[in-house]
Design a protein around this motif. Structure first.
Motif, PDB file in Angstrom:
ATOM      1  N   ASP A   1       5.885  -1.375  -9.475  1.00 13.86           N
ATOM      2  CA  ASP A   1       5.087  -2.602  -9.508  1.00 13.86           C
ATOM      3  C   ASP A   1       5.660  -3.631  -8.544  1.00 13.86           C
ATOM      4  O   ASP A   1       6.876  -3.714  -8.358  1.00 13.86           O
ATOM      5  N   THR A   2       4.782  -4.446  -7.968  1.00 15.90           N
ATOM      6  CA  THR A   2       5.244  -5.446  -7.000  1.00 15.90           C
ATOM      7  C   THR A   2       6.204  -6.452  -7.624  1.00 15.90           C
ATOM      8  O   THR A   2       7.182  -6.854  -6.985  1.00 15.90           O
ATOM      9  N   ASP A   3       5.959  -6.868  -8.867  1.00 15.19           N
ATOM     10  CA  ASP A   3       6.850  -7.857  -9.481  1.00 15.19           C
ATOM     11  C   ASP A   3       8.254  -7.294  -9.677  1.00 15.19           C
ATOM     12  O   ASP A   3       9.241  -8.012  -9.532  1.00 15.19           O
TER      13      ASP A   3
ATOM     14  N   GLU B   1       2.852  -7.573  -0.995  1.00 20.59           N
ATOM     15  CA  GLU B   1       1.903  -6.498  -0.736  1.00 20.59           C
ATOM     16  C   GLU B   1       2.659  -5.184  -0.633  1.00 20.59           C
ATOM     17  O   GLU B   1       3.798  -5.161  -0.186  1.00 20.59           O
ATOM     18  N   LYS B   2       2.000  -4.103  -1.041  1.00 14.92           N
ATOM     19  CA  LYS B   2       2.579  -2.768  -0.832  1.00 14.92           C
ATOM     20  C   LYS B   2       1.479  -1.860  -0.329  1.00 14.92           C
ATOM     21  O   LYS B   2       0.368  -1.838  -0.847  1.00 14.92           O
ATOM     22  N   PHE B   3       1.813  -1.152   0.728  1.00 10.81           N
ATOM     23  CA  PHE B   3       0.824  -0.279   1.352  1.00 10.81           C
ATOM     24  C   PHE B   3       1.537   0.837   2.097  1.00 10.81           C
ATOM     25  O   PHE B   3       2.762   0.876   2.163  1.00 10.81           O
ATOM     26  N   TYR B   4       0.763   1.750   2.635  1.00 11.95           N
ATOM     27  CA  TYR B   4       1.299   2.875   3.398  1.00 11.95           C
ATOM     28  C   TYR B   4       1.239   2.554   4.886  1.00 11.95           C
ATOM     29  O   TYR B   4       0.310   1.879   5.346  1.00 11.95           O
TER      30      TYR B   4
ATOM     31  N   ASN C   1      -2.076   1.991   6.533  1.00 15.09           N
ATOM     32  CA  ASN C   1      -2.873   0.785   6.289  1.00 15.09           C
ATOM     33  C   ASN C   1      -3.805   0.898   5.095  1.00 15.09           C
ATOM     34  O   ASN C   1      -4.846   0.251   5.055  1.00 15.09           O
ATOM     35  N   THR C   2      -3.409   1.718   4.092  1.00 13.86           N
ATOM     36  CA  THR C   2      -4.132   1.737   2.820  1.00 13.86           C
ATOM     37  C   THR C   2      -3.184   1.221   1.749  1.00 13.86           C
ATOM     38  O   THR C   2      -1.964   1.375   1.836  1.00 13.86           O
ATOM     39  N   TRP C   3      -3.733   0.571   0.737  1.00 10.80           N
ATOM     40  CA  TRP C   3      -2.928  -0.010  -0.334  1.00 10.80           C
ATOM     41  C   TRP C   3      -2.246   1.069  -1.163  1.00 10.80           C
ATOM     42  O   TRP C   3      -2.794   2.137  -1.389  1.00 10.80           O
ATOM     43  N   LYS C   4      -1.059   0.746  -1.646  1.00  7.80           N
ATOM     44  CA  LYS C   4      -0.343   1.616  -2.585  1.00  7.80           C
ATOM     45  C   LYS C   4      -0.587   1.052  -3.971  1.00  7.80           C
ATOM     46  O   LYS C   4      -0.131  -0.047  -4.299  1.00  7.80           O
ATOM     47  N   ALA C   5      -1.312   1.784  -4.794  1.00  8.17           N
ATOM     48  CA  ALA C   5      -1.685   1.292  -6.120  1.00  8.17           C
ATOM     49  C   ALA C   5      -0.962   2.055  -7.230  1.00  8.17           C
ATOM     50  O   ALA C   5      -1.484   2.215  -8.324  1.00  8.17           O
TER      51      ALA C   5
END
Length: 124
Positions: free
Chosen positions: A84-86, A114-117, A76-80
């Motif tokens: 890339d999401t696009d 959205e992308k996350f763990y 539940n943490t963002w993947k930065a």
């Protein structure tokens, strides 16, 4: 509304990674083996969730890319980081078009990506 989760290891290759060859002086773009494999993987998973008839009118597409959590990246943490999401969503939209979810991905008038763990890798 159609909702589903595709439990899978998410391919990190994206639609942007096409290859180019010069044939008779002209560039010819093609998909490398990693991109072909990713496309086939998505098509196999998406085929199980295809609607009976292509969806009509303007559509909203929500995709949630869940990558495997690690000690350094708890659930539940963002993947930065890449991909890339696009770039992630382009390939899956092309596959959804080919699988008959809609007639043209131009029908997607609204997108949320959205992308996350998380504990279970896949695409929702």
């Amino acid at each position: 509304m159609i909702e589903f989760f595709m439990a899978m290891q998410i391919p990190t290759v994206t639609h942007q990674e096409k290859q180019v060859a010069i044939i008779r002086g002209k560039p010819r773009f093609y998909e490398g083996s990693r991109l072909k494999d990713a496309r086939q993987k998505y098509m196999a998973h998406l085929g199980r969730h295809r609607p009976e008839k292509p969806l009509q009118g303007p559509l909203r597409l929500v995709t949630k890319w869940v990558f495997s959590a690690t000690a350094g990246h708890p659930p539940n943490t963002w993947k930065a980081t890449r991909p890339d999401t696009d770039n992630l969503v382009k390939l899956i939209k092309d596959c959804m078009t080919a699988e008959g979810f809609w007639e043209d991905d131009a029908q997607v008038a609204s997108e949320l990506t959205e992308k996350f763990y998380g504990p279970h890798e896949g695409v929702y």
